[in-house]
Design a protein around this motif. Structure first.
Motif, short mmCIF file in Angstrom:
data_model
loop_
_atom_site.label_atom_id
_atom_site.label_comp_id
_atom_site.label_asym_id
_atom_site.label_seq_id
_atom_site.Cartn_x
_atom_site.Cartn_y
_atom_site.Cartn_z
N LEU A 50 0.84 -1.18 0.00
CA LEU A 50 0.00 0.00 0.00
C LEU A 50 0.89 1.25 0.00
O LEU A 50 1.77 1.39 0.86
CB LEU A 50 -0.90 0.00 1.24
N VAL A 51 0.68 2.11 -0.99
CA VAL A 51 1.47 3.34 -1.10
C VAL A 51 0.55 4.54 -1.27
O VAL A 51 -0.58 4.41 -1.74
CB VAL A 51 2.49 3.29 -2.27
N GLU A 52 1.08 5.68 -0.86
CA GLU A 52 0.36 6.95 -1.06
C GLU A 52 1.08 7.74 -2.13
O GLU A 52 2.30 7.94 -2.07
CB GLU A 52 0.33 7.76 0.24
N TRP A 53 0.31 8.18 -3.09
CA TRP A 53 0.78 9.08 -4.14
C TRP A 53 0.23 10.44 -3.78
O TRP A 53 -0.99 10.60 -3.69
CB TRP A 53 0.26 8.65 -5.50
N ARG A 54 1.09 11.43 -3.56
CA ARG A 54 0.62 12.75 -3.14
C ARG A 54 1.20 13.82 -4.05
O ARG A 54 2.40 13.99 -4.15
CB ARG A 54 1.02 13.03 -1.69
N LEU A 55 0.29 14.54 -4.71
CA LEU A 55 0.66 15.70 -5.52
C LEU A 55 0.71 16.88 -4.56
O LEU A 55 -0.31 17.27 -3.99
CB LEU A 55 -0.37 15.90 -6.62
N HIS A 56 1.93 17.41 -4.34
CA HIS A 56 2.13 18.47 -3.35
C HIS A 56 1.90 19.85 -3.96
O HIS A 56 2.38 20.13 -5.06
CB HIS A 56 3.56 18.41 -2.80
N PRO A 57 1.22 20.72 -3.22
CA PRO A 57 0.96 22.08 -3.71
C PRO A 57 2.20 22.95 -3.65
O PRO A 57 3.15 22.68 -2.91
CB PRO A 57 -0.10 22.59 -2.73
N VAL A 58 2.18 24.03 -4.42
CA VAL A 58 3.23 25.04 -4.35
C VAL A 58 3.11 25.79 -3.03
O VAL A 58 2.05 25.78 -2.39
CB VAL A 58 3.14 26.04 -5.53
N ALA A 59 4.18 26.45 -2.65
CA ALA A 59 4.14 27.32 -1.47
C ALA A 59 3.09 28.41 -1.71
O ALA A 59 3.01 28.98 -2.79
CB ALA A 59 5.51 27.94 -1.25
N GLY A 60 2.26 28.65 -0.71
CA GLY A 60 1.25 29.69 -0.83
C GLY A 60 0.12 29.36 -1.79
O GLY A 60 -0.52 30.26 -2.33
N TYR A 61 -0.16 28.08 -1.99
CA TYR A 61 -1.20 27.63 -2.91
C TYR A 61 -2.51 28.40 -2.71
O TYR A 61 -2.94 28.63 -1.58
CB TYR A 61 -1.46 26.14 -2.70
N ARG A 62 -3.11 28.74 -3.83
CA ARG A 62 -4.46 29.34 -3.84
C ARG A 62 -5.29 28.59 -4.86
O ARG A 62 -4.88 28.44 -6.02
CB ARG A 62 -4.41 30.83 -4.23
N ARG A 63 -6.46 28.15 -4.44
CA ARG A 63 -7.37 27.44 -5.34
C ARG A 63 -7.82 28.38 -6.45
O ARG A 63 -8.15 29.54 -6.20
CB ARG A 63 -8.57 26.93 -4.55
N PRO A 64 -7.85 27.88 -7.70
CA PRO A 64 -8.33 28.72 -8.79
C PRO A 64 -9.78 29.16 -8.55
O PRO A 64 -10.61 28.35 -8.11
CB PRO A 64 -8.24 27.82 -10.03
#
Length: 159
Positions: A50-64
């Motif tokens: 079992l593994v976790e794939w995580r797409l990490h946000p940029v610093a200071g992420y803001r949702r579009p």
């Protein structure tokens, strides 16, 4: 730091090809976070681990604007896969992808993880090795999301 605190990890820098590969091979994330993280939990590590794939946000992420948290990945992946304009530039959303084992008792080694991940995703990682998630997480918390998790991981991996 002991080996017990460090886990095998593979990291890819964000690119349109990476997002399209995630979408075409994994589909929608199983979990999304307001901080921008996108997560898939899958049994495709070495030996079916079992593994976790995580797409990490940029610093200071803001949702579009105009998108719910759960809609961001699909909208961006569709745009990148079809050549349309995404709702926000990729470099404003995610820094990169990480995969690591979920079960601490599995003791996954870096090279077998990299081989399995490359086969599953179809893209070789940019860096592979052991990371200390506690150190990265503590630094990210202290920065209140103002630092790049991927840069911190790559720093530990020498990438």
């Amino acid at each position: 730091m002991t080996d017990r605190q460090r886990v095998a990890s593979c990291v890819w820098r964000a690119s349109p090809d990476l997002v399209v590969a995630l979408d075409s091979r994994f589909g929608e994330p199983v979990d999304t976070y307001v901080n921008g993280s996108q997560v898939w939990i899958r049994e495709d590590g070495p030996g079916g681990a079992l593994v976790e794939w995580r797409l990490h946000p940029v610093a200071g992420y803001r949702r579009p604007p105009g998108l719910a948290t759960e809609e961001v990945f699909a909208a961006v992946a569709l745009a990148l896969g079809t050549g349309a304009r995404p709702p926000a530039p990729l470099e404003a959303l995610w820094d990169g992808l990480e995969v690591f084992g979920v079960e601490p008792d599995d003791r996954i080694e870096p090279q077998p993880l990299a081989a399995a991940a490359t086969e599953v995703l179809g893209l070789a990682p940019d860096a592979v090795g052991l990371v200390d998630h506690d150190t990265v997480g503590d630094a990210w918390e202290r920065s209140r999301g103002g630092m790049s998790i991927v840069d911190a991981l790559l720093g530990q991996l020498g990438g």
